[in-house]
Design a protein around this motif. Structure first.
Motif, PDB file in Angstrom:
ATOM      1  N   GLU A  28       2.229   2.223   3.421  1.00  6.52           N
ATOM      2  CA  GLU A  28       3.221   1.421   4.122  1.00  6.52           C
ATOM      3  C   GLU A  28       4.631   1.924   3.852  1.00  6.52           C
ATOM      4  O   GLU A  28       4.893   2.615   2.860  1.00  6.52           O
ATOM      5  CB  GLU A  28       3.079  -0.049   3.713  1.00  6.52           C
ATOM      6  CG  GLU A  28       1.779  -0.668   4.207  1.00  6.52           C
ATOM      7  CD  GLU A  28       1.481  -2.017   3.593  1.00  6.52           C
ATOM      8  OE1 GLU A  28       1.051  -2.903   4.335  1.00  6.52           O
ATOM      9  OE2 GLU A  28       1.678  -2.171   2.371  1.00  6.52           O
ATOM     10  N   GLU A  87      -6.043  -3.409  -9.724  1.00  5.62           N
ATOM     11  CA  GLU A  87      -4.722  -3.881 -10.116  1.00  5.62           C
ATOM     12  C   GLU A  87      -4.875  -5.178 -10.913  1.00  5.62           C
ATOM     13  O   GLU A  87      -5.926  -5.837 -10.853  1.00  5.62           O
ATOM     14  CB  GLU A  87      -3.873  -4.143  -8.873  1.00  5.62           C
ATOM     15  CG  GLU A  87      -3.600  -2.915  -8.025  1.00  5.62           C
ATOM     16  CD  GLU A  87      -2.670  -1.943  -8.722  1.00  5.62           C
ATOM     17  OE1 GLU A  87      -1.708  -2.403  -9.383  1.00  5.62           O
ATOM     18  OE2 GLU A  87      -2.913  -0.722  -8.631  1.00  5.62           O
ATOM     19  N   ALA A 105       8.547   2.040   2.839  1.00  9.25           N
ATOM     20  CA  ALA A 105       9.207   1.565   1.622  1.00  9.25           C
ATOM     21  C   ALA A 105       9.877   0.209   1.830  1.00  9.25           C
ATOM     22  O   ALA A 105       9.990  -0.585   0.891  1.00  9.25           O
ATOM     23  CB  ALA A 105      10.229   2.585   1.150  1.00  9.25           C
ATOM     24  N   SER A 110       0.834  -1.190   0.000  1.00  5.83           N
ATOM     25  CA  SER A 110       0.000   0.000   0.000  1.00  5.83           C
ATOM     26  C   SER A 110       0.873   1.247   0.000  1.00  5.83           C
ATOM     27  O   SER A 110       2.012   1.231   0.500  1.00  5.83           O
ATOM     28  CB  SER A 110      -0.903  -0.004   1.242  1.00  5.83           C
ATOM     29  OG  SER A 110      -1.429   1.282   1.488  1.00  5.83           O
ATOM     30  N   VAL A 111       0.338   2.350  -0.540  1.00  8.35           N
ATOM     31  CA  VAL A 111       1.074   3.614  -0.517  1.00  8.35           C
ATOM     32  C   VAL A 111       1.255   4.116   0.909  1.00  8.35           C
ATOM     33  O   VAL A 111       2.084   5.002   1.169  1.00  8.35           O
ATOM     34  CB  VAL A 111       0.356   4.686  -1.357  1.00  8.35           C
ATOM     35  CG1 VAL A 111       0.342   4.305  -2.816  1.00  8.35           C
ATOM     36  CG2 VAL A 111      -1.064   4.908  -0.852  1.00  8.35           C
TER      37      VAL A 111
END
Length: 214
Positions: A112, A128, A114, A109-110
């Motif tokens: 979370e 997706e 890197a 997820s954006v």
């Protein structure tokens, strides 16, 4: 020389091809074939095409008498999502949009970090690719989509901010589209790999609890 953690190969752009396709579901009570499609052929199998409510679009490739799922090559500067929508419209004549599903994916997820640990997590409302098909250096990204009816694409019916075109088209001349109940479609498909893709899409639709009365 250090050994990489994965056993991989690298390919320049001229050696691989990337395609995108979609499993096209119809949420309406009845599904019809575009007027430009062949209606006097026995390929449409009217009994299969008109019973039940959970329907999926297959393409009859008349030259080889094969039943296929819509897919095709992605263009330069085109997103995978846009390519899937375009290929469905070009091959089947149906306007469509990608339908969000709940599914597991290794893409983080954006929200979370890197360096989040690499394992599959389940997310809601994703558009997706749910499956990747690969043979040699040909890759096919598969999405879940739904048919758009008049008015579904907005007042102008032209498309969205991502350049996805919602206008209906005309089926390519070598394809005859037809809708079938999902279980009938599984039996109708010519290739086992397509059955596996469709079965996976059906499972995602069920677990996402789609409202088929829309």
């Amino acid at each position: 020389m250090a050994a990489y953690m994965w056993d991989t190969k690298v390919y320049p752009a001229e050696m691989f091809v990337e395609s995108c396709g979609a499993i096209l579901f119809d949420l309406s009570a009845s599904a019809s074939t575009p007027a430009s499609a062949s209606s006097d052929s026995d390929s449409a199998d009217p009994a299969a095409a008109t019973s039940g409510k959970k329907k999926v679009c297959l393409l009859h490739y008349m030259a080889q008498d094969q039943w296929l799922l819509p897919k095709g090559r992605r263009n330069c500067r085109e997103t995978r999502q846009a390519a899937a929508v375009r290929e469905v419209r070009e091959e089947s004549g149906y306007a469509c949009r990608l339908r969000p599903v709940t599914m597991p994916t290794r893409a983080p997820s954006v929200l979370e970090a890197a360096d989040v640990e690499d394992f599959a997590r389940t997310y809601r409302d994703l558009t997706e690719p749910f499956m990747l098909e690969g043979e040699g250096v040909k890759l096919v990204w598969w999405f879940v989509a739904e048919v758009l009816r008049p008015g579904d694409g907005g007042e102008d019916g032209g498309g969205d901010e991502n350049g996805v075109d919602y206008e209906p088209g005309v089926p390519e001349v070598h394809f005859a589209p037809a809708f079938f109940d999902c279980e009938a479609a599984l039996k109708k498909l010519t290739f086992q790999k397509d059955r596996e893709v469709l079965r996976r899409a059906m499972d995602l639709v069920e677990s996402s609890k789609w409202d088929w009365s829309d």
